[in-house]
Design an enzyme around this catalytic site. Structure first.
Site, PDB file in Angstrom:
ATOM      1  N   GLU A   1      17.773  27.811  29.650  1.00 55.36           N
ATOM      2  CA  GLU A   1      17.920  29.245  29.944  1.00 55.36           C
ATOM      3  C   GLU A   1      16.579  29.954  30.157  1.00 55.36           C
ATOM      4  O   GLU A   1      16.213  30.883  29.430  1.00 55.36           O
ATOM      5  CB  GLU A   1      18.726  29.925  28.838  1.00 55.36           C
ATOM      6  CG  GLU A   1      20.159  29.460  28.809  1.00 55.36           C
ATOM      7  CD  GLU A   1      21.067  30.320  27.951  1.00 55.36           C
ATOM      8  OE1 GLU A   1      20.578  31.051  27.082  1.00 55.36           O
ATOM      9  OE2 GLU A   1      22.303  30.260  28.172  1.00 55.36           O
TER      10      GLU A   1
ATOM     11  N   GLU B   1      27.524  25.385  29.582  1.00 50.58           N
ATOM     12  CA  GLU B   1      27.854  25.830  28.217  1.00 50.58           C
ATOM     13  C   GLU B   1      29.000  26.824  28.274  1.00 50.58           C
ATOM     14  O   GLU B   1      29.114  27.607  29.229  1.00 50.58           O
ATOM     15  CB  GLU B   1      26.669  26.568  27.575  1.00 50.58           C
ATOM     16  CG  GLU B   1      25.495  25.721  27.191  1.00 50.58           C
ATOM     17  CD  GLU B   1      24.385  26.571  26.551  1.00 50.58           C
ATOM     18  OE1 GLU B   1      24.673  27.641  25.976  1.00 50.58           O
ATOM     19  OE2 GLU B   1      23.216  26.162  26.645  1.00 50.58           O
TER      20      GLU B   1
HETATM   21  C1  GAL Z   1      23.086  29.979  25.016  1.00 49.98           C
HETATM   22  C2  GAL Z   1      21.962  29.006  24.667  1.00 49.98           C
HETATM   23  C3  GAL Z   1      22.389  28.053  23.569  1.00 49.98           C
HETATM   24  C4  GAL Z   1      23.042  28.807  22.443  1.00 49.98           C
HETATM   25  C5  GAL Z   1      24.198  29.607  22.998  1.00 49.98           C
HETATM   26  C6  GAL Z   1      24.961  30.384  21.945  1.00 49.98           C
HETATM   27  O1  GAL Z   1      22.645  31.091  25.707  1.00 49.98           O
HETATM   28  O2  GAL Z   1      21.583  28.259  25.785  1.00 49.98           O
HETATM   29  O3  GAL Z   1      21.255  27.341  23.110  1.00 49.98           O
HETATM   30  O4  GAL Z   1      22.104  29.638  21.862  1.00 49.98           O
HETATM   31  O5  GAL Z   1      23.700  30.545  23.915  1.00 49.98           O
HETATM   32  O6  GAL Z   1      26.012  31.123  22.532  1.00 49.98           O
END
Ligand code: GAL
Length: 673
Positions: free
Chosen positions: A158, A311
């Site tokens: 990110e 994710e």
């Molecule tokens: C994302 C990040 C992850 C984790 C996740 C939690 O933005 O890439 O490492 O922090 O959020 O929702």
């Protein structure tokens, strides 16, 4: 370089189901890996993203490496049948690095160096940071580059465009400006520096902390984004060199992190993004679904091909104001929504819930409860088995005939601008409102930037609030329209050029003849005014902004009532082979739905199903699969009389009525097996 074709092999031809696996957090728990391997098989998880935040375990001090734990992880996952996405660890730097080389930490505009803390906050120009990344990435590529489990590089995590004002960044910015403008006089003209006596006589005088010079602010944002892309190239170099057959990517976020993703996407082999919608937050899941669809289609449109949802949360997150668990059905529904919009994966943050740290209350596939006997685990396993059956969808493309232009740099320019109305600019919301009209009708719609895209593949292009209209974009719109395209612009379009200088002589700049009108001024609508306009025999509300236009050939399809009496509200103009529409004000969603419905009928753009789609239901088509998704918290009946449909998976005929439970979906096809 356009990385998408430059190098990198291809991903497996099945849908990925996976998660971030932060195994380094569990090294003191020897049983965890064995238990995870069993649980992974049970969920149908076939890929894990590993190593993302593991730098301090990989290199505990400069040049002191330990890879045994990662070797172990690789070998066990591989033997267990899982593929691996290996991350480079630059998203979070080890403390020894910050202490030994303080320049790796960012600096504020007042010259204060940030202390070591958190993550995602390194200086992207720092020579030392780049060197350290190249060193560790070289080791990773040499050690794991030929491992049979490795399918993809996940570079960093990110990235963002958060500015750093250290001397190395400022020097790089000045060089960037010199390359762009060549002479200081050209820069002075582009930035309009006679305003408030801001003329520069040397590159060394430039410091990017003056919001009164819009050209400077916009170029600083562009530079910060470009510098991140440059950093990505620097840290990817050993990966590209040592493992030319392994594709390289990085995980994008929502488009409000200071990066021009339209441009960045041209440098990755596959677009990935992290999707965290706010389900059940406001009681209006249709709006959350439209916004999520918009963001998925944006990711699809960056390169016009499938992406990965790298994710998503299998349950609730822990960083929204109110973070809700997903209601029954929502997990599979939201996962399938991603696939329907073009994702080749459903991946989670994270596999196993952290025991400590700021994310310890963020849900994961395996929660603190620790077993397979949890609601989340069962829903993940259900999703996994569905993904397996949908393998044939992997890699398939979509062919939308409509596109909404949502341009990230335009958002920056609009944010910088001091307009007569500043409290409700709502650029992204405006684009989503136009997109939402297509979503509700089941008409596939891309979400494209103004650049890096060939408009000729579309029938309808919508430009909501395209305030910064580059001359090159204006030219593309002109050609698109003269060759028979349908263009719709909505208020505040074509106000400034690429340097943020206002167009003179009426707007939309460079396109007044295409729209057959010129905007003379823009009025701000106060709430008490209840402005309406008449069209299709009824009244529609207008809010916030209304452009006062002079017609120059265009026809007024709708007109405002008091206090804007008689001014056109919506116009249309036949320009050569095409048609150009202009919507002069922000207006209600129902109007946009009606307008785009009529437009699609008139210009032969068809929804993916011929039946009426109830509110809160989304219908999306990918290859031969038609996803009918109910985002309502109540059951829905849908009449599908007109045509014969079959279950996409089972092949059995679907009757004339589909009933969907709350947050349920069905995947159908009109092709008989
Ligand atoms: C994302 C990040 C992850 C984790 C996740 C939690 O933005 O890439 O490492 O922090 O959020 O929702």
């Amino acid at each position: 370089m356009t990385g998408s074709s430059e190098s990198g092999g291809s991903l497996p031809r099945f849908l990925l189901h996976g998660a971030d696996y932060n195994y380094e957090q569990w090294l003191d728990f020897p049983d965890v890996l064995d238990s995870d391997l069993v649980l992974m098989r049970e969920t149908g998880v076939n890929v894990l993203a590993v190593g993302i935040f593991s730098w301090s375990r990989l290199e505990s001090n400069e040049g002191v490496y330990s890879f045994d734990w990662l070797d172990n992880c690789f070998d066990h996952l591989y033997k267990n049948g899982q593929k691996i996405i290996l991350a480079t660890p630059s998203g979070s730097k080890p403390v020894w690095l910050s202490q030994k080389y303080p320049e790796v930490c960012q600096m504020t505009a007042s010259g204060v160096r940030h202390p070591h803390s958190g993550r995602h906050n390194h200086c992207r120009t720092s020579v030392k940071y780049r060197e350290a990344c190249v060193k560790i990435n070289t080791k990773l590529a040499q050690r794991y580059g030929t491992h049979p489990a490795l399918i993809l590089w996940h570079v960093s995590n990110e990235y963002n465009g958060m500015p750093c004002f250290c001397p190395q960044c400022i020097a790089a910015f000045r060089t960037w400006l010199e390359n762009r403008y060549k002479t200081i006089d050209t820069l002075n003209a582009a930035w309009y520096t006679d305003f408030w006596s801001h003329r520069f006589t040397s590159w060394q005088q430039i410091f990017p902390a003056d919001p009164s010079i819009h050209g400077l602010m916009l170029d600083w944002q562009r530079f910060s984004s470009d510098q991140c892309i440059d950093f990505f190239h620097a840290e990817s170099e050993p990966l590209r060199r040592i493992t030319p057959d392994v594709p390289v990517t990085t995980n994008f976020q929502k488009p409000d992190v200071g990066l021009d993703y339209h441009k960045f996407a041209q440098h990755v082999d596959i677009v990935c993004w992290d999707n965290y919608p706010e389900w059940h937050r406001t009681g209006d899941d249709e709006s959350a679904a439209i916004k999520t669809g918009f963001l998925h289609d944006l990711c699809y449109s960056y390169l016009g091909k499938p992406f990965l949802m790298m994710e998503s949360s299998p349950g609730a997150v822990n960083w929204q104001g109110v973070s809700k668990k997903k209601r029954k059905g929502m997990h599979t529904l939201s996962s399938m929504q991603a696939v329907a919009h073009g994702s080749d994966s459903v991946q989670y943050f994270q596999w196993r819930q952290s025991r400590g740290g700021i994310e310890k209350f963020h849900d994961a596939v395996v929660t603190h409860f620790g077993t397979n006997d949890t609601r989340i685990f069962r829903e993940v396993a259900e999703t996994g088995s569905l993904l397996k059956k949908l393998a044939s969808i992997a890699g398939t493309v979509k062919n939308a005939q409509a596109a909404v232009v949502y341009d990230i740099q335009n958002g920056w320019a609009l944010d910088n601008a001091q307009l007569p109305l500043n409290i409700e600019k709502n650029y992204q919301e405006e684009c989503i409102a136009h997109y939402g009209a297509f979503w509700k009708m089941g008409v596939p719609c891309d979400v494209i930037g103004a650049q890096y895209i060939d408009y000729s593949r579309y029938r309808i292009i919508v430009l909501p609030m395209l305030y910064m209209l580059r001359e090159e974009t204006a030219e593309k719109i002109r050609r698109f329209t003269e060759q028979g395209g349908v263009v719709v612009a909505a208020f505040l379009t074509g106000i400034v050029n690429e340097s943020d200088l206002c167009y003179l002589g009426g707007t939309p700049g460079k396109l007044t003849d295409v729209f057959g009108l010129a905007v003379e001024e823009t009025e701000t609508i106060a709430e008490y005014e209840n402005l309406v306009f008449k069209m299709y025999g009824q009244s529609w509300k207008a809010f916030h902004y209304s452009d006062r236009v002079r017609l120059g050939g265009a026809q007024a399809l709708g007109k405002f009532e008091k206090p804007e009496d008689g001014f056109p509200a919506v116009t249309s103009y036949k320009y050569k082979e095409g048609t150009a529409y202009y919507i002069c004000a922000r207006t209600e969603q129902n109007f946009l739905s009606k307008f785009y419905k009529e437009l699609c009928i008139k210009h032969d753009v068809f929804p993916c199903v011929p039946w009426e789609i109830p509110a809160g239901v989304s219908v999306q088509k990918r290859a031969d699969a038609i996803f009918v998704m109910n985002f309502n918290s109540h059951e829905i009946d849908i009449s599908v009389n007109e045509k014969k449909y079959y279950s996409f998976l089972g092949g059995e005929a679907v009757g004339s009525k589909i009933t969907l439970a709350p947050y349920d979906l069905i995947i159908i096809t009109d092709k008989k097996a």
